[in-house]
Write an enzyme that holds these catalytic residues in place. Structure first.
Site, PDB file in Angstrom:
ATOM      1  N   CYS A  67      47.319 -47.839  -0.896  1.00  0.00           N
ATOM      2  CA  CYS A  67      48.730 -47.723  -1.263  1.00  0.00           C
ATOM      3  C   CYS A  67      49.619 -47.834  -0.029  1.00  0.00           C
ATOM      4  CB  CYS A  67      48.978 -46.414  -1.997  1.00  0.00           C
ATOM      5  SG  CYS A  67      48.534 -44.941  -1.051  1.00  0.00           S
ATOM      6  N   HIS A 107      49.960 -39.951  -1.442  1.00  0.00           N
ATOM      7  CA  HIS A 107      50.126 -41.291  -2.005  1.00  0.00           C
ATOM      8  C   HIS A 107      51.427 -41.880  -1.486  1.00  0.00           C
ATOM      9  CE1 HIS A 107      49.845 -44.588  -4.822  1.00  0.00           C
ATOM     10  NE2 HIS A 107      51.039 -44.306  -5.297  1.00  0.00           N
TER      11      HIS A 107
END
Length: 1235
Positions: A50, A305
C-alpha cells in the site's frame, strides 16, 4: 531492503492473498472489472504494497513527471521484449513505470497491477508481503530512477523536478564574517512533536536563529578566537515540486520504545515560502505552492495502512458523488406514504433513488419491484400501463434509458419536488457536487480531490483534508507544486495527452482484449443450457412422453442468455428449427421414472428468463400446446405420472400349491383414483394395501378403507417407487391378509421361497418351499432345494437358480454369493433350478432374439464376458442362432419390449455401452452405416397416380400393398380426381451426414430401380420426409447438409418429380391448390402454388396471392384447408369479418398457428363465388371417409367393452394367457382417465 520497521495492517486491506517464500501471481478467473464512476484506476495491493501504491499514484498525478518519463522513447530506454537478451541494454524500471502510468491513464480496469514493476525492482515475495516506510521508498525510488536514466535525455529528470538546496550560515557578531554550507535535498523533513503545523515548523527551521554566546561561543576563522555568532538556515533554491516528510515516529527514551506522534499538525492548501527563502526580492507568486497530494498513514508505529488524497490537476476523473440528506421524521413518513402508493411512477422512482449510482439494469428493476410490493409488474400494472420498458420510455422526462435500453436511471436535472413530491419544503435527497462534465471546471474554484486507497477510488471534498491533521489516521507526506505551473488546455480531461504512440496502441489493443474477455465472461456467467425436447420426435406412451428414436436424437442442447426474454427464446428456437410449422408452445418438463412429463407452460414473452425462474439445465418441451402424435397431453403437477410397484398373488398350473407372489410396474396419474388399479390388473375388486416403509420385504402394510378408494394416489401419499399389495378376498385360505401390520397367510408367516425343478430330471417332487430370510445366501437355498427335490448331487457343481416372472419367463441366474436382499428377491417368489452355472462378476447373461417382433419364450440365452466388443458379441449370437452372412446389427430392447437404439459402435465393449445382465438384444437384419453416415430409405412419390420404380415386398418394417406400393391419400387430391398417390420403394442410400441434399438426390437417381429418363438432373426432384406413409416435411435447400436437417437414423425420404427446376426461399410456402367444380361436389386437378410469406402468415396475404394466381377478384373467392386424416375442410375466412377485438386478432392472425397449422404440402380448396355461393367445401369421398371412421371407432368401443366383461368373468384361480407387454397395460387406463 527497507528493514521491517513497518508491517502491513491487513485488517484494512480487502481481497488480498498472503504467502511465504514465493510470489503470489494468481491468474484471475475473470477479467478485471472496468473502472467505476470516477473513471480513475486504482492499484492492486500485492499483500503489503500500500505504501508503494500511494507513492506511485502521487507520481502518476504529477503530470510533469509523467510526461517527462513518457518523452523517453525506446531508442533511449530499449524495449521490454529485449530484456532477456544478454547483450541488450534495457532500462526496465523506467519502461515499467511508463507502462504502469499508461495503464492508469487508459486501460479500462478498476485497478492496475504492480507485479511487473516490483519484478523489475528485483523484489521477492518477502518484500511484497512486508510494508516499508514510504518516505524511505521515495528516496530510494528516485535514486534508482536517476541511475536508470544515466546517459539519456532524462538523466536530470529527478533533479530538475525535485531538487532544491538549503544554505546553512554562521555570521560572526564581531567581524561580520559569514561561513556557509550548502545542502541538497529532494524532500524536506520537518518535525511534528511540539509543533503546531507546517508553517510553524518551517519558521523554526528557516527563520529563527541559533545564537552562540556565553559558554557556547563560536570559533571564527577570521577573528582567530571564540566570538559571539548567529546560526541560521535558508532555502536557497526551490524545486518545482516540494516534498515534505513529517516526522510522525519518535523514540521514547524513558520507556525505550517507539511511538507515533498523533497530535494536531496543520498544513495549508497554499503556502508562501518567501519568508523561508534566502532571496526574497522576487514577486510573491514565485514563492507560492499548492498542495496536490497527501499520503496518509493509519495505524501505529509497528503496523498500519497507507492511502493517499490526490488533487486531479488535469481533471482526468469524474469528480461527482451523491450525498443523501435526511431531514425531519415528518418528511420520512411522507416519503414512506408516497412509496406505499399504488402509483407505479412513485414506486419506480423510490427504487431508483436507493441506488448509489442512480442506475440499474431494467431486468433487475422488475425484480426489485417484485420484492418491494410483493407482485410483479406484469400482474399489477401491465394491463393499464403496458410493459415496463415501454412505461420507462413514455416517461423520458424522468427516466434515462441507455442506448441499448438495458440500463435505466433518474435524470439528474429532474426536480424531485415537481415530479414526485417525494420530499417537502426544502428537503433534497440527492446533492450533486458538480453537475458539469469532468474537465470543465476551474481547479481553483472547484478542485477535484480523490481518496485513492489501493484499488478503491472515491471523490472527496477539499475540507476532508482537515480530518488528517491529527489522530492515528493522519498525514505522513505532503506534496506541493508551484502555483505558477499551469497545465495546457489540451491536457484537460485528456488521458491520451503526450502518451507515446506505441503505448497508445498497446493500451487500445489491451482494451479490446479486455472488452472481448468481459463479453465472453458475461456470456458465460449469464448463459445457461436448455435441453429442448421436440414434440414431433416424441410419442405419448404408458402415461408419459418417450422419444420415438433415441434420447440423443430427440433432444437439442441450446445455450442461451438468461437475461433475454421468453420471446427472444421462442424466436431463436423458430430460427433453429426451420422445419417447424404451426404454433410453438414452450413448456417446462421434467424426467420422472415413468418418462418425460410437462409441468408448466411458459407465457409472458416480455419477461426475462431469469424472472420466470428457468434454471440451468432445464428441460423445455417444444410442441403445439395441445397434442403429441394425435394424443392430447395432460400437463401440470396434479397429473404427474407415478411409477408404482404392484404386488399380487398369481396362480400357476398346479393350483393352490403353486401360488406365488409377483410384482409388476404400473404407471398411474397422481390425480387418478386408487380404484383404477383394479382396472389396470383386470381384477373385479379386492383390498389394496400400502407399504408403510420404503420397500416391501418384511415391512408393515396398511389396508386402504373401501371408502378411500375414490381418493387419488397423491391424497394417499403415494410417490414414485411406492408399493401396492392387491388382496383378492375370493382366494380363501391362500389370500394375503394384514394382521398387526405384517404379511401372513392362513398357515404361517411368509418366510419361504418356491423352487421348481427345471433340470428335466425325474424326481418325486416338482417344486419345494425353502425356508429363508432376506440374509440367506442363494447357494444355501440351491443346495437345500437339490436335497429336498432328491436330485443328483452332481447338480451342485452345474446348476443355478433363476427367478421366474409372472408370465413364467426365466430371468437372469442369481449368483450363489448373493443374499436374497442383494439379489432383490422377495419372500414368496418362485425360482427355477436349471442346468448351467450362474455368470461370474465379470460375465453377462443376455437374452437375444431375431427380429423386432419378439414372442415371449422365444428368446435365446448366452453368457459372455463384459469386456467383449459388440462385433464379437454379434458374431457369437449369429453362430448360436445359425444365421448366415454379416449384414446384421444389434439393437437393445427397451422396457416396452420394442427395438430400441442400435449399438452403433462395433468396437466398443458391452461394459462401455452399459449392457447389464438380463438385457435383451435383438438381431436385426441390415448392416449399420458407419459413424457419421445415414442409411436412408428412398421412395418414389407420384401425386398424379403414375407408378414409378420396382416392387420391394421384403421391405423391413413396412406394410406395402401389392407390388411394394404404399397407397397414401394425396395431399393434393382429396376430391374425386387423383384420390390416391403411390409411394414406391426405390432402395436404400448410404450417405454421409455432411453430404448435401442434392448429393442425396444424385445417389437416389443412381439406384438400379430408378428408371425415369424424364428427370435430367437432381434439380427436377422435390424431396420430402415420410411420416405415417405420407409426405411430411419439405426439404427445400439443395446445398444444405443433411446433418442440419436433423433427419435421424430412421428417417425415410420420398422424391417427387417436377416439370422444371424450383428454387424455394426460406419464406416460400408450397401448397396444393384445387378449384372446386361448379355444381359438383368435386375438385379439378391439383396445381402447385408457391406463396411468399415474407410479410406474414396472414389470411389476407394468402387470399390475395390465390386470387392473383387464378385471376379472380379477391372478394369473390373463398378458400379452405383440407385435413385428410379427418376428411374435413376448414374455411380460411377474412379476419376482419370474424374478429373485432384488436388483441384477439393480433394473437390469431397467423395461419401457422391454431386452428389451421398451415405447412408445406397442404391442400387449399378454392371456390369461385361468381358461379357458386354455398359454403360447402366437402366431397362425396369425404362423406364416405367420415362414415368409415365412425364405424371404426364404434367397433373399437365394442371391443373394449367385450374385453372388460371377459376380464370380469375370469376366476382368480383360473389360468390366464400371458401378456407379453405387461407394462403397456396401464397405457389404456391412463389415457382413458384423461378423456
Amino acid at each position: 531492503m527497507f528493514g521491517d520497521l513497518f508491517e502491513e495492517d491487513y485488517s484494512n486491506v480487502s481481497d488480498n492473498q498472503y504467502g511465504k517464500g514465493k510470489k503470489l501471481k494468481t491468474k484471475p478467473l475473470e477479467p478485471p472489472a472496468p473502472r467505476k464512476f470516477t473513471n480513475l484506476s486504482g492499484i492492486r495491493n500485492q499483500g503489503g504494497t500500500c505504501y508503494l501504491n500511494s507513492l506511485l499514484q502521487t507520481l502518476h498525478f504529477t503530470p510533469e513527471f509523467r510526461e517527462a518519463l513518457f518523452s523517453l522513447g525506446p531508442e533511449e530506454l530499449g524495449s521490454l521484449e529485449d530484456k532477456d537478451k544478454p547483450d541488450a541494454k534495457v532500462r526496465i524500471i523506467p519502461l515499467q513505470l511508463q507502462r504502469l502510468f499508461a495503464q492508469l491513464l487508459l486501460l479500462d480496469q478498476d485497478a492496475a497491477s504492480t507485479v511487473d514493476l516490483t519484478d523489475s525492482f528485483g523484489w521477492t515475495g518477502h518484500e511484497e508481503m512486508r510494508q516499508h516506510d514510504v518516505q524511505e521508498l521515495n528516496r530510494i525510488l528516485f535514486s534508482a530512477l536517476e541511475t536508470s536514466l544515466v546517459g539519456t535525455s532524462g538523466h536530470d529528470l529527478i533533479s530538475r523536478l525535485y531538487h532544491g538546496t538549503i544554505v546553512n550560515q554562521i555570521v560572526c557578531k564581531e567581524c561580520k564574517n559569514v561561513s556557509e554550507k550548502q545542502e541538497d535535498f529532494l524532500d524536506l523533513t520537518v518535525a511534528v512533536k511540539n509543533v503546531s503545523g507546517l508553517e510553524d515548523a518551517l519558521w523554526s527551521m528557516y527563520v529563527e536563529e541559533e545564537v552562540f554566546d556565553c559558554d557556547n561561543l563560536y570559533r571564527c576563522g577570521a577573528c582567530s578566537g571564540l566570538v559571539r555568532a548567529a546560526k541560521s538556515a535558508k532555502l536557497r533554491k526551490l524545486p518545482p515540486f516540494l516534498t515534505v516528510s513529517l516526522l510522525r515516529f519518535n523514540f521514547d527514551f524513558v520507556k525505550c520504545e517507539r511511538y507515533k506522534e498523533t497530535s494536531c499538525y496543520t498544513f495549508p492548501l497554499r503556502i508562501n515560502l518567501k519568508p523561508f527563502c534566502e532571496q526574497s526580492e522576487l514577486d510573491d507568486l514565485e514563492y507560492m505552492y499548492d498542495l496536490f497530494s497527501v499520503i496518509i498513514h493509519k495505524g501505529g508505529c509497528y503496523g498500519g495502512h497507507y492511502h493517499v488524497y490526490i488533487k486531479d490537476v488535469d481533471h482526468l476523473g469524474n469528480w461527482q458523488f451523491q450525498q443523501e440528506e435526511i431531514k425531519p421524521d415528518v418528511n420520512l413518513k411522507d416519503l414512506q406514504k408516497e412509496e406505499e402508493s399504488d402509483d407505479p411512477l412513485m414506486i419506480v422512482k423510490a427504487i431508483l433513488l436507493q441506488e448509489e449510482g442512480n442506475g440499474i439494469p431494467v431486468d433487475q428493476l422488475g425484480q426489485r419491484l417484485l420484492k418491494k410490493i410483493g407482485i410483479s409488474w406484469n400482474k399489477k400494472y401491465r394491463k393499464q400501463y403496458g410493459p415496463l420498458r415501454k412505461f420507462l420510455q413514455l416517461h423520458s422526462q424522468i427516466f434515462l434509458l441507455s442506448s441499448d435500453e438495458s440500463m435505466v436511471s433518474l435524470l439528474k436535472n429532474c426536480s424531485l419536488q415537481a415530479e414526485s413530491d417525494f420530499q417537502k419544503d426544502d428537503q433534497q435527497i440527492f446533492k450533486i457536487l458538480t453537475p458539469e462534465s469532468p474537465g470543465l471546471n476551474n481547479s481553483t474554484s472547484c478542485p477535484h480531490w480523490f481518496d485513492i486507497n489501493d484499488s478503491k477510488v472515491q471523490p472527496i471534498k477539499e475540507k476532508d483534508i482537515e480530518q488528517q491533521f491529527q489522530g492515528k489516521e493522519s498525514a505522513y507526506m505532503l506534496f506541493y507544486r508551484k502555483s505558477q505551473m499551469q497545465r495546457p488546455p489540451e491536457a484537460q480531461a485528456n488521458p491520451r495527452y503526450r502518451v507515446p504512440c506505441h503505448l497508445l496502441n498497446e493500451m487500445d489493443a489491451a482494451n479490446m482484449e479486455l472488452q472481448a474477455k468481459r463479453a465472453e465472461c458475461d456470456s458465460t456467467n449469464n448463459n445457461f443450457e436448455l435441453h429442448l425436447h421436440l414434440g414431433p420426435q416424441y410419442h405419448f406412451f404408458n402415461g408419459a412422453l418417450h422419444p420415438i428414436v433415441s434420447q440423443t436424437e430427440s433432444m437439442w442442447n441450446l445455450t442461451f442468455d438468461k437475461r433475454k426474454t421468453l420471446g427472444d427464446l421462442r424466436q431463436s428456437i423458430f430460427q433453429l428449427l426451420e422445419f417447424w410449422e404451426g404454433d410453438m408452445v414452450l413448456s417446462v418438463a421434467k424426467f420422472v421414472p415413468a418418462g418425460l412429463h410437462i409441468y408448466q407452460t411458459l407465457d409472458g414473452d416480455d419477461l426475462a428468463l431469469c424472472e420466470i425462474e428457468i434454471t440451468d439445465g432445464e428441460d423445455i418441451f417444444v410442441w403445439n400446446g395441445m397434442e403429441v402424435g394425435g394424443i392430447q397431453i395432460p400437463t401440470g403437477s396434479d397429473c404427474e405420472p407415478l411409477l408404482l410397484n404392484v404386488l399380487h398373488m398369481a396362480t400357476g398350473s398346479e393350483g393352490d400349491k403353486c401360488q406365488h407372489l409377483v410384482e409388476s410396474p404400473h404407471v398411474f396419474p397422481s390425480n387418478a383414483q386408487v380404484s383404477t388399479v383394479f382396472t389396470a390388473l383386470a381384477l373385479p375388486g379386492g383390498v389394496i394395501l400400502i407399504s408403510s416403509a420404503e420397500s416391501a420385504g418384511e415391512d408393515s402394510w396398511t389396508a386402504i378403507p373401501r371408502g378411500d378408494l375414490k381418493k387419488t394416489f397423491r391424497e394417499q401419499g403415494l410417490r414414485n417407487g411406492s408399493s401396492l399389495l392387491i388382496q383378492d378376498p375370493r382366494n380363501g385360505d391362500n389370500s394375503l391378509l394384514t394382521r398387526q401390520g405384517k404379511w401372513i397367510t392362513s398357515m404361517n408367516e411368509i418366510d419361504w421361497l418356491q423352487v421348481k425343478n427345471l433340470c428335466e430330471l425325474e424326481s418325486e417332487e416338482k417344486q419345494v418351499k425353502i425356508s429363508a430370510t432376506l440374509n440367506t445366501v442363494v447357494f444355501d437355498i440351491r443346495i437345500k432345494a437339490i436335497k429336498e427335490l432328491k436330485l443328483m448331487k452332481e447338480l451342485a457343481e452345474n446348476s443355478c437358480l433363476r427367478p421366474i416372472d409372472r408370465n413364467g419367463k426365466l430371468l437372469c441366474p442369481v449368483p450363489d454369493s448373493y443374499t436374497l436382499k442383494e439379489a432383490e428377491l422377495k419372500m414368496g417368489s418362485s425360482l427355477g433350478l436349471c442346468f448351467g452355472k450362474a455368470p461370474t462378476s465379470s460375465q453377462l447373461f443376455l437374452f437375444f432374439a431375431v427380429g423386432s417382433d419378439v414372442q415371449p419364450g422365444t428368446e435365446m440365452e448366452i453368457i459372455v464376458e463384459e469386456t467383449i466388443s459388440v462385433k464379437e458379441c454379434l458374431k457369437i449370437m449369429l453362430e448360436k442362432s445359425g444365421l448366415p452372412g454379416d449384414t446384421w446389427h444389434l439393437r437393445k430392447m427397451d422396457w416396452c419390449y420394442e427395438a430400441g437404439e442400435a449399438l452403433c459402435e462395433e468396437d466398443a465393449t458391452l461394459k462401455e455401452l452399459m449392457i447389464c445382465s438380463g438385457d435383451t438384444l435383438l438381431l436385426i437384419e441390415g448392416k449399420l452405416p458407419p459413424l457419421g453416415f445415414l442409411e436412408v430409405p428412398v421412395w418414389w412419390y407420384q401425386p398424379r397416380g403414375v407408378s414409378h420404380g420396382k416392387s420391394h415386398q421384403d421391405r423391413v418394417n413396412c406394410t406395402p400393398s401389392q407390388g411394394g406400393v404404399w397407397r397414401a391419400a394425396s395431399q393434393g387430391a382429396p376430391g374425386d380426381v387423383h384420390t390416391e398417390a403411390a409411394l414406391h420403394y426405390l432402395g436404400d442410400v448410404e450417405i454421409s451426414e455432411d453430404a448435401t441434399l442434392v448429393e442425396l438426390k444424385s445417389q437416389a437417381m443412381a439406384l438400379p430401380s430408378f428408371s425415369e429418363p424424364s428427370i435430367p438432373s437432381p434439380g427436377f426432384l422435390r424431396a420430402w420426409t415420410v411420416e405415417g406413409q405420407r409426405p411430411s416435411r419439405l426439404l427445400r435447400t439443395d446445398l444444405q447438409q443433411l446433418r442440419e436437417y436433423k433427419l435421424g437414423r430412421r428417417t425415410e425420404i420420398c422424391l417427387e418429380p417436377l416439370q422444371r427446376e424450383e428454387h424455394l426461399g426460406p419464406q416460400d410456402v408450397l401448397l396444393r391448390t384445387q378449384m372446386r367444380l361448379p355444381g359438383k361436389r368435386a375438385y379439378g386437378p391439383s396445381l402447385d402454388f408457391v406463396w411468399d410469406a415474407t410479410r406474414g402468415w396472414t389470411a389476407s396475404s394468402l387470399r390475395q396471392r390465390v386470387a392473383e394466381f387464378y385471376s379472380l377478384p379477391v372478394e369473390r373467392i373463398e378458400i379452405a384447408k383440407y385435413f385428410p386424416e379427418k376428411f374435413e375442410w376448414l374455411p380460411i375466412s377474412r379476419w376482419n369479418q370474424q374478429l373485432t377485438k384488436r388483441k384477439k386478432k393480433k394473437k390469431q392472425d397467423n395461419l401457422q398457428g391454431a386452428p389451421y397449422y398451415l405447412k408445406d404440402g397442404d391442400t387449399i380448396g378454392i371456390k369461385n363465388l361468381l358461379v357458386e355461393e354455398d359454403d360447402d367445401f366437402s366431397t362425396a369421398r369425404d362423406d364416405i371417409g367420415k362414415e368409415k371412421q365412425k364405424q371404426l371407432a364404434l367397433s373399437k368401443k365394442k371391443s373394449r367393452e367385450a374385453l372388460s366383461v371377459q376380464s370380469s368373468d375370469v376366476l382368480p384361480g383360473a389360468d390366464t394367457p400371458p401378456r407379453p407387454r405387461g407394462p403397456e397395460a396401464s397405457l389404456s387406463i391412463h389415457v382413458g382417465s384423461f378423456r
